[in-house]
Design an enzyme around this catalytic site. Structure first.
Site, PDB file in Angstrom:
ATOM      1  N   ASP A  11       0.837  -1.335  -0.022  1.00 44.80           N
ATOM      2  CA  ASP A  11      -0.082   0.132  -0.151  1.00 44.80           C
ATOM      3  C   ASP A  11       0.898   1.256   0.079  1.00 44.80           C
ATOM      4  OD1 ASP A  11      -1.492   2.170   0.381  1.00 44.80           O
ATOM      5  OD2 ASP A  11      -2.476   1.076   2.274  1.00 44.80           O
ATOM      6  N   TYR A 230       0.782   0.544  14.860  1.00 42.33           N
ATOM      7  CA  TYR A 230      -0.189   0.499  13.729  1.00 42.33           C
ATOM      8  C   TYR A 230       0.073   1.147  12.576  1.00 42.33           C
ATOM      9  CZ  TYR A 230      -4.544   0.469  11.215  1.00 42.33           C
ATOM     10  OH  TYR A 230      -5.310  -0.083   9.935  1.00 42.33           O
ATOM     11  N   LYS A 233      -3.387  -2.666   7.914  1.00 44.30           N
ATOM     12  CA  LYS A 233      -3.692  -4.018   8.257  1.00 44.30           C
ATOM     13  C   LYS A 233      -2.647  -4.689   7.259  1.00 44.30           C
ATOM     14  CE  LYS A 233      -6.708  -5.786  10.952  1.00 44.30           C
ATOM     15  NZ  LYS A 233      -6.012  -6.478  12.138  1.00 44.30           N
TER      16      LYS A 233
HETATM   17  C1  F6R Z   1      -8.242  -0.110   7.707  1.00 47.22           C
HETATM   18  C2  F6R Z   1      -7.622   1.102   7.141  1.00 47.22           C
HETATM   19  C3  F6R Z   1      -8.778   2.446   7.442  1.00 47.22           C
HETATM   20  C4  F6R Z   1      -8.004   3.209   8.385  1.00 47.22           C
HETATM   21  C5  F6R Z   1      -8.900   4.313   8.527  1.00 47.22           C
HETATM   22  C6  F6R Z   1      -8.207   5.683   9.510  1.00 47.22           C
HETATM   23  O1  F6R Z   1      -7.098  -1.130   7.305  1.00 47.22           O
HETATM   24  O2  F6R Z   1      -6.667   1.549   6.473  1.00 47.22           O
HETATM   25  O3  F6R Z   1      -9.936   1.893   8.047  1.00 47.22           O
HETATM   26  O4  F6R Z   1      -7.609   2.668   9.619  1.00 47.22           O
HETATM   27  O5  F6R Z   1      -9.556   5.017   7.397  1.00 47.22           O
HETATM   28  O6  F6R Z   1      -7.057   5.869   8.827  1.00 47.22           O
HETATM   29  P1  F6R Z   1      -6.252   6.941   9.285  1.00 47.22           P
HETATM   30  O7  F6R Z   1      -5.729   6.568  10.726  1.00 47.22           O
HETATM   31  O8  F6R Z   1      -4.896   7.006   8.270  1.00 47.22           O
HETATM   32  O9  F6R Z   1      -6.668   8.410   9.335  1.00 47.22           O
HETATM   33 MG    MG Z   2      -4.781  -2.424   2.155  1.00 43.87          MG
HETATM   34 MG    MG Z   3      -3.959   0.199   3.513  1.00 42.51          MG
END
Ligand code: F6R
Ligand code: MG
Ligand code: MG
Length: 366
Positions: A11, A230, A233
């Site tokens: 990603d 984190y 995923k």
């Molecule tokens: C799950 C994912 C999204 C982010 C969410 C918050 O794997 O990538 O659900 O966790 O959109 O993202 P941030 O913390 O980058 O604002």
């Molecule tokens: Mg992904």
């Molecule tokens: Mg991602």
């Protein structure tokens, strides 16, 4: 002829949050691979699943080749430069280390690869998933390679009668690769006891016990074990050889009809059904659904030919409807009980601080 199939994915930034890479980013990755493939790759295929771009490569350098991994790493860097220039969200997020050290394992990108002696006809399936974790493949693989309820070939085909051997990794262990090898059918209950825990025990590979050949290779990366926090995923990729001494394409696909519950979706923190989707699908609901794509190939001397988009079929439309329904059922109960993953798997630390603060406000009634 010996051929290595390497699927490497990352990603490196997405449009409108974590939806999908831009055409510019996919193009930059593709152009880089195209320009540098000569003398290195036999063939390649590039696509995406949600916000993850995958590079599927065939070559003769074996697994873990510094040149092949280096090519993917540099291609992802070229894509990241475009993602940054375009203002995509999370640009370069899976390139967790600054420098390449010969192998992308442990650096962020996910890898599934196998070196095989190519059969006269070499059908295989390439799976890519988004908004979920490597353990999402545990149940479908168990059912396809160890359960005659889903794989009639286990009882009908003499070439599969000896069963399969499962190599399972403890992905919580960070000092090295902690693995166990177990044989189906005699170790079935032990295999099940481990595979029930998708977060910790993940199938790394499966081999035919009759021929010793590799049938399955999965990516087992745990991004939060690499980054220490984190960062998204660990959306997995997987290669599965099919037919003859291996389960039929249909036997491998059958368990995906369940749309079984896996960890994923918004903030990687929910239990949601795994929806089989068409190639290059984007994210559509609640930062999900957790989804899986499957491309079917017939390889000849390392040439990939034209892939079939397996889940692009009316049957899977029905499965998608069912998955959406399962999704809404569990989603409606929000944060309550099994709708969310357990404390250990919550990948945003904020709740720990919140609970810690509340601890001090508790009192024991006299
Ligand atoms: C799950 C994912 C999204 C982010 C969410 C918050 O794997 O990538 O659900 O966790 O959109 O993202 P941030 O913390 O980058 O604002
Ligand atoms: Mg992904
Ligand atoms: Mg991602």
């Amino acid at each position: 002829m010996k051929v290595t199939i390497s699927a490497i994915k990352a990603d490196i930034g997405a449009i409108a949050g974590h939806i999908c890479p831009s055409p510019g980013v996919v193009n930059a990755v593709t152009e880089f691979v195209k320009k540098n493939a000569k003398g290195l790759l036999i063939d390649y295929y590039i696509g995406y699943c949600g916000d993850d771009i995958h590079i599927l490569m065939t070559h003769q350098r074996g697994v873990g080749s510094a040149e092949i991994h280096g090519l993917a790493w540099e291609a992802f860097k070229a894509g990241t430069a475009v993602a940054k220039a375009e203002g995509l969200y999370g640009a370069g997020q899976d390139l967790l280390k600054d420098s390449f050290s010969g192998n992308v394992r442990g650096l962020g990108p996910g890898v599934a690869e196998m070196e095989i002696e190519e059969r006269p006809a070499e059908p295989f399936l390439f799976f890519a998933a988004d908004k979920t974790e490597p353990g999402a493949f545990n149940l479908p693989l168990y059912l396809a390679f160890a359960d005659p309820m889903y794989c009639p070939g286990l009882m009908l085909s003499p070439t599969m009668a000896a069963g399969f051997s499962f190599t399972i990794m403890d992905v919580n262990y960070t000092e090295g690769d902690r693995i166990i090898k177990l044989n189906a059918p005699e170790d079935l209950y032990d295999i099940a006891a481990l595979l029930r825990d998708n977060h910790r025990f993940v199938i790394e590979s499966i081999h035919s016990r009759k021929t010793g050949e590799i049938a399955v290779a999965c990516s087992t990366t745990r991004l939060h074990n690499i980054a220490g926090k984190y960062v998204g995923k660990d959306d997995p990729v997987m290669l599965v050889r099919v037919q003859s001494q291996f389960p039929a394409t249909g036997e491998v696909l059958a368990p995906f009809e369940i749309a079984h519950y896996v960890a994923g979706d918004c903030r990687g923190s929910h239990n949601v059904p795994l929806m089989p989707v068409k190639k290059n699908s984007t994210i559509g609901y609640f930062d999900g659904p957790a989804m899986v794509q499957c491309l079917g190939f017939s390889m000849k001397e390392g040439k990939l030919g034209t892939p079939v988009d397996i889940f692009d079929h009316p049957y899977w439309d029905w499965v998608r409807q069912k998955a959406a329904q399962k999704m809404s059922e569990i989603r409606r109960q929000g944060f309550s009980g099994p709708a969310m993953v357990g404390m250990e798997e919550l990948e945003y630390g904020g709740i720990a601080e919140r609970l810690h603060r509340l601890e001090e406000k508790f009192s024991v009634r006299k």
